[in-house]
Motif scaffolding. Structure first.
Motif, mmCIF file in Angstrom:
data_model
loop_
_atom_site.group_PDB
_atom_site.id
_atom_site.type_symbol
_atom_site.label_atom_id
_atom_site.label_comp_id
_atom_site.label_asym_id
_atom_site.label_seq_id
_atom_site.Cartn_x
_atom_site.Cartn_y
_atom_site.Cartn_z
ATOM 1 N N GLU A 273 0.837 -1.206 0.000
ATOM 2 C CA GLU A 273 0.000 0.000 0.000
ATOM 3 C C GLU A 273 0.876 1.262 0.000
ATOM 4 O O GLU A 273 0.621 2.224 -0.732
ATOM 5 C CB GLU A 273 -0.903 -0.033 1.240
ATOM 6 N N SER A 276 2.509 1.750 -3.336
ATOM 7 C CA SER A 276 1.551 2.305 -4.283
ATOM 8 C C SER A 276 1.482 3.833 -4.149
ATOM 9 O O SER A 276 1.418 4.555 -5.140
ATOM 10 C CB SER A 276 0.182 1.673 -4.041
ATOM 11 N N ARG A 277 1.519 4.331 -2.933
ATOM 12 C CA ARG A 277 1.492 5.794 -2.745
ATOM 13 C C ARG A 277 2.836 6.433 -3.094
ATOM 14 O O ARG A 277 2.893 7.557 -3.575
ATOM 15 C CB ARG A 277 1.078 6.125 -1.310
ATOM 16 N N PRO A 312 -4.538 10.281 -16.204
ATOM 17 C CA PRO A 312 -4.868 11.222 -15.127
ATOM 18 C C PRO A 312 -4.549 12.661 -15.557
ATOM 19 O O PRO A 312 -3.572 12.884 -16.268
ATOM 20 C CB PRO A 312 -3.946 10.808 -13.982
ATOM 21 N N HIS A 316 -2.530 14.466 -8.443
ATOM 22 C CA HIS A 316 -3.565 14.225 -7.444
ATOM 23 C C HIS A 316 -4.518 13.106 -7.916
ATOM 24 O O HIS A 316 -4.846 12.199 -7.144
ATOM 25 C CB HIS A 316 -4.337 15.535 -7.217
ATOM 26 N N ALA A 317 -4.914 13.173 -9.179
ATOM 27 C CA ALA A 317 -5.801 12.147 -9.737
ATOM 28 C C ALA A 317 -5.077 10.809 -9.834
ATOM 29 O O ALA A 317 -5.658 9.744 -9.589
ATOM 30 C CB ALA A 317 -6.315 12.572 -11.114
ATOM 31 N N ALA A 319 -2.913 9.640 -7.847
ATOM 32 C CA ALA A 319 -2.808 9.025 -6.516
ATOM 33 C C ALA A 319 -3.947 8.036 -6.274
ATOM 34 O O ALA A 319 -3.777 7.036 -5.575
ATOM 35 C CB ALA A 319 -2.793 10.104 -5.430
ATOM 36 N N ASP A 320 -5.122 8.285 -6.872
ATOM 37 C CA ASP A 320 -6.280 7.419 -6.649
ATOM 38 C C ASP A 320 -6.365 6.227 -7.604
ATOM 39 O O ASP A 320 -7.249 5.389 -7.463
ATOM 40 C CB ASP A 320 -7.578 8.236 -6.781
ATOM 41 N N VAL A 321 -5.460 6.167 -8.570
ATOM 42 C CA VAL A 321 -5.483 5.053 -9.534
ATOM 43 C C VAL A 321 -5.121 3.748 -8.802
ATOM 44 O O VAL A 321 -4.289 3.741 -7.899
ATOM 45 C CB VAL A 321 -4.468 5.322 -10.677
ATOM 46 N N LYS A 326 -0.955 1.731 -11.967
ATOM 47 C CA LYS A 326 -0.114 2.922 -11.854
ATOM 48 C C LYS A 326 1.113 2.866 -12.763
ATOM 49 O O LYS A 326 1.429 3.822 -13.457
ATOM 50 C CB LYS A 326 0.323 3.118 -10.399
#
Ligand SMILES: [Zn+2]
Length: 421
Positions: A273, A276-277, A312, A316-317, A319-321, A326
């Motif tokens: 996790e 991913s960030r 994206p 910012h967008a 980050a939610d993928v 990614k």
């Protein structure tokens, strides 16, 4: 040295013969499950908790015969399943797999763990003091417990002290040579961006600082280190596999003589996790390098076969993928991810509880695809391979934490300094 002991299962009465290879750790907690009924049997050698639970010890009759259950146990090495063969001890097997020279390197890391495992609690406290910004006790702990110094109250000096302690404490889990290579690359990339596009690089730094993103990432990474230390016992055999090229090419079933899968399931999920960030930083820098704007992804890179464009429109967008998508949105990535650093299928299965663990064989069955109620397609890995994945994912997280560290240095030493003057 090996000792021969026999245990009678508390639950079913079956007898299991054990050959236990001695580690140098002062306390050696070993575990296996009764081959007949699965009852966990814990044997602790040395230390305050020495003893047996889940079974009672009976007199060992050597040499062991073929008709009785048999397990090899050793904290420091993977052990094989199978029949008792006199002289074919876990240590001898280990030497034949990786050679004496590598055994020496493996032992150097274990020796450090043996010497420091009782102090892991102080390290965890130190990280908490840093996160809570308790600077006086932080400085005291660095000086008293870790033989370090915090040369001033500037953040860059606190960070320097913190990261020194992390590097020393976590050394046994590091991949040799990796840190230096990465830091050189990060410095080079940052210098390049500072020299060629100072304003847009500055805008990126401002965004990751102002939104709290960089700080939150750092805190998340710091939270993983104590958990890796708590996984020290089952990670020992996984560290051994660093040297076992034959295993790396083809994983074979081997047993770990310590804690069980359920304890460490979430650790893997949480590390992936974070990775991913961390991708967000990698993507932002990639966009800067390629297009001079951290928000600018390559046009149409997210175009699907059905004609939908999922590219994206900002970091910012991005980050939610979803994690698995990614990497595909980063064109010609400047950062090379390690192999198997983030197995998306395994992560998803663990995140959605679709795993079964067989304590006797240490085999994990997981169901990676979403298939409703019938989970037909399944994959299998052994607990030892799972712990190796934890180690590999941890190392990748740590590599990217070094990027976070160097972005903070850039901010403290150059960006903030220039913008305040
Ligand atoms: Zn039993």
């Amino acid at each position: 040295m090996n000792i021969m002991r026999s245990f009678k299962c508390e639950s079913c009465g079956a007898i299991t013969n054990c050959r236990i290879g001695m580690s140098n750790r002062a306390e050696q907690p070993l575990r296996f499950c009764c081959p007949d009924c699965g009852q966990p049997i814990d044997i602790v050698i040395g230390g305050k908790h020495a003893g047996v639970s889940g079974a009672s010890e009976i007199e060992a009759m050597g040499p062991f015969d073929d008709g009785t259950n048999f397990v090899d146990l050793h904290l420091d090495f993977p052990v094989h399943f199978g029949k008792y063969v006199m002289g074919d001890t876990p240590f001898m097997r280990a030497v034949s797999r990786i050679g004496a020279e590598n055994i020496h390197l493996h032992n150097a890391r274990l020796q450090r763990l043996d010497a420091t495992y009782t102090t892991f609690g102080f390290f965890e406290t130190l990280l908490k003091l840093y996160v809570r910004e308790r600077w006086v006790p932080f400085k005291n702990a660095i000086e008293r417990r870790f033989d370090g110094t915090v040369v001033s109250d500037k953040m860059q000096d606190r960070n320097a002290a913190l990261y020194d302690v992390i590097a020393v404490t976590m050394w046994p889990f590091a991949k040799p040579g990796q840190a230096l290579e990465d830091i050189e690359q990060y410095m080079k990339v940052q210098l390049h961006l500072a020299n060629t596009q100072k304003l847009s690089f500055g805008a990126f730094i401002d965004e990751i600082l102002d939104t709290g993103f960089l700080k939150n990432m750092q805190v998340a990474c710091l939270g993983i280190y104590p958990r890796i230390l708590k996984a020290e016992l089952p990670l020992r055999p996984a560290l051994f596999l660093d040297f076992d090229t034959e295993y790396q090419n083809q994983a074979i079933p081997m047993r770990i003589s310590a804690d069980q899968f359920d304890t460490f399931k979430d650790l893997y999920k949480d590390i992936t996790e974070i990775i991913s960030r961390q991708f967000v930083l990698v993507a932002g820098i990639n966009n800067l390098l390629k297009r001079g704007d951290h928000n600018a992804f390559k046009p149409e890179i997210g175009l699907t076969k059905s004609g939908r464009d999922l590219t994206p429109n900002s970091l910012h967008a991005f980050a939610d993928v979803a994690f698995g998508q990614k990497d595909d949105l980063i064109d010609d990535n400047w950062f090379s991810f390690g192999d198997q650093a983030a197995d998306n299928q395994l992560r998803n299965a663990i995140a959605h509880c679709k795993t079964d663990y067989d304590e006797i064989t240490q085999n994990i069955t997981y169901h990676p695809r979403k298939e409703g109620m019938r989970q037909e397609k399944s994959e299998e890995i052994y607990f030892i391979e799972f712990m190796r994945r934890v180690l590999i994912a941890y190392r990748e997280m740590n590599r990217l934490h070094q990027l976070i560290k160097s972005l903070f240095y850039y901010y403290y030493l150059i960006h903030a300094a220039e913008n305040s003057g």
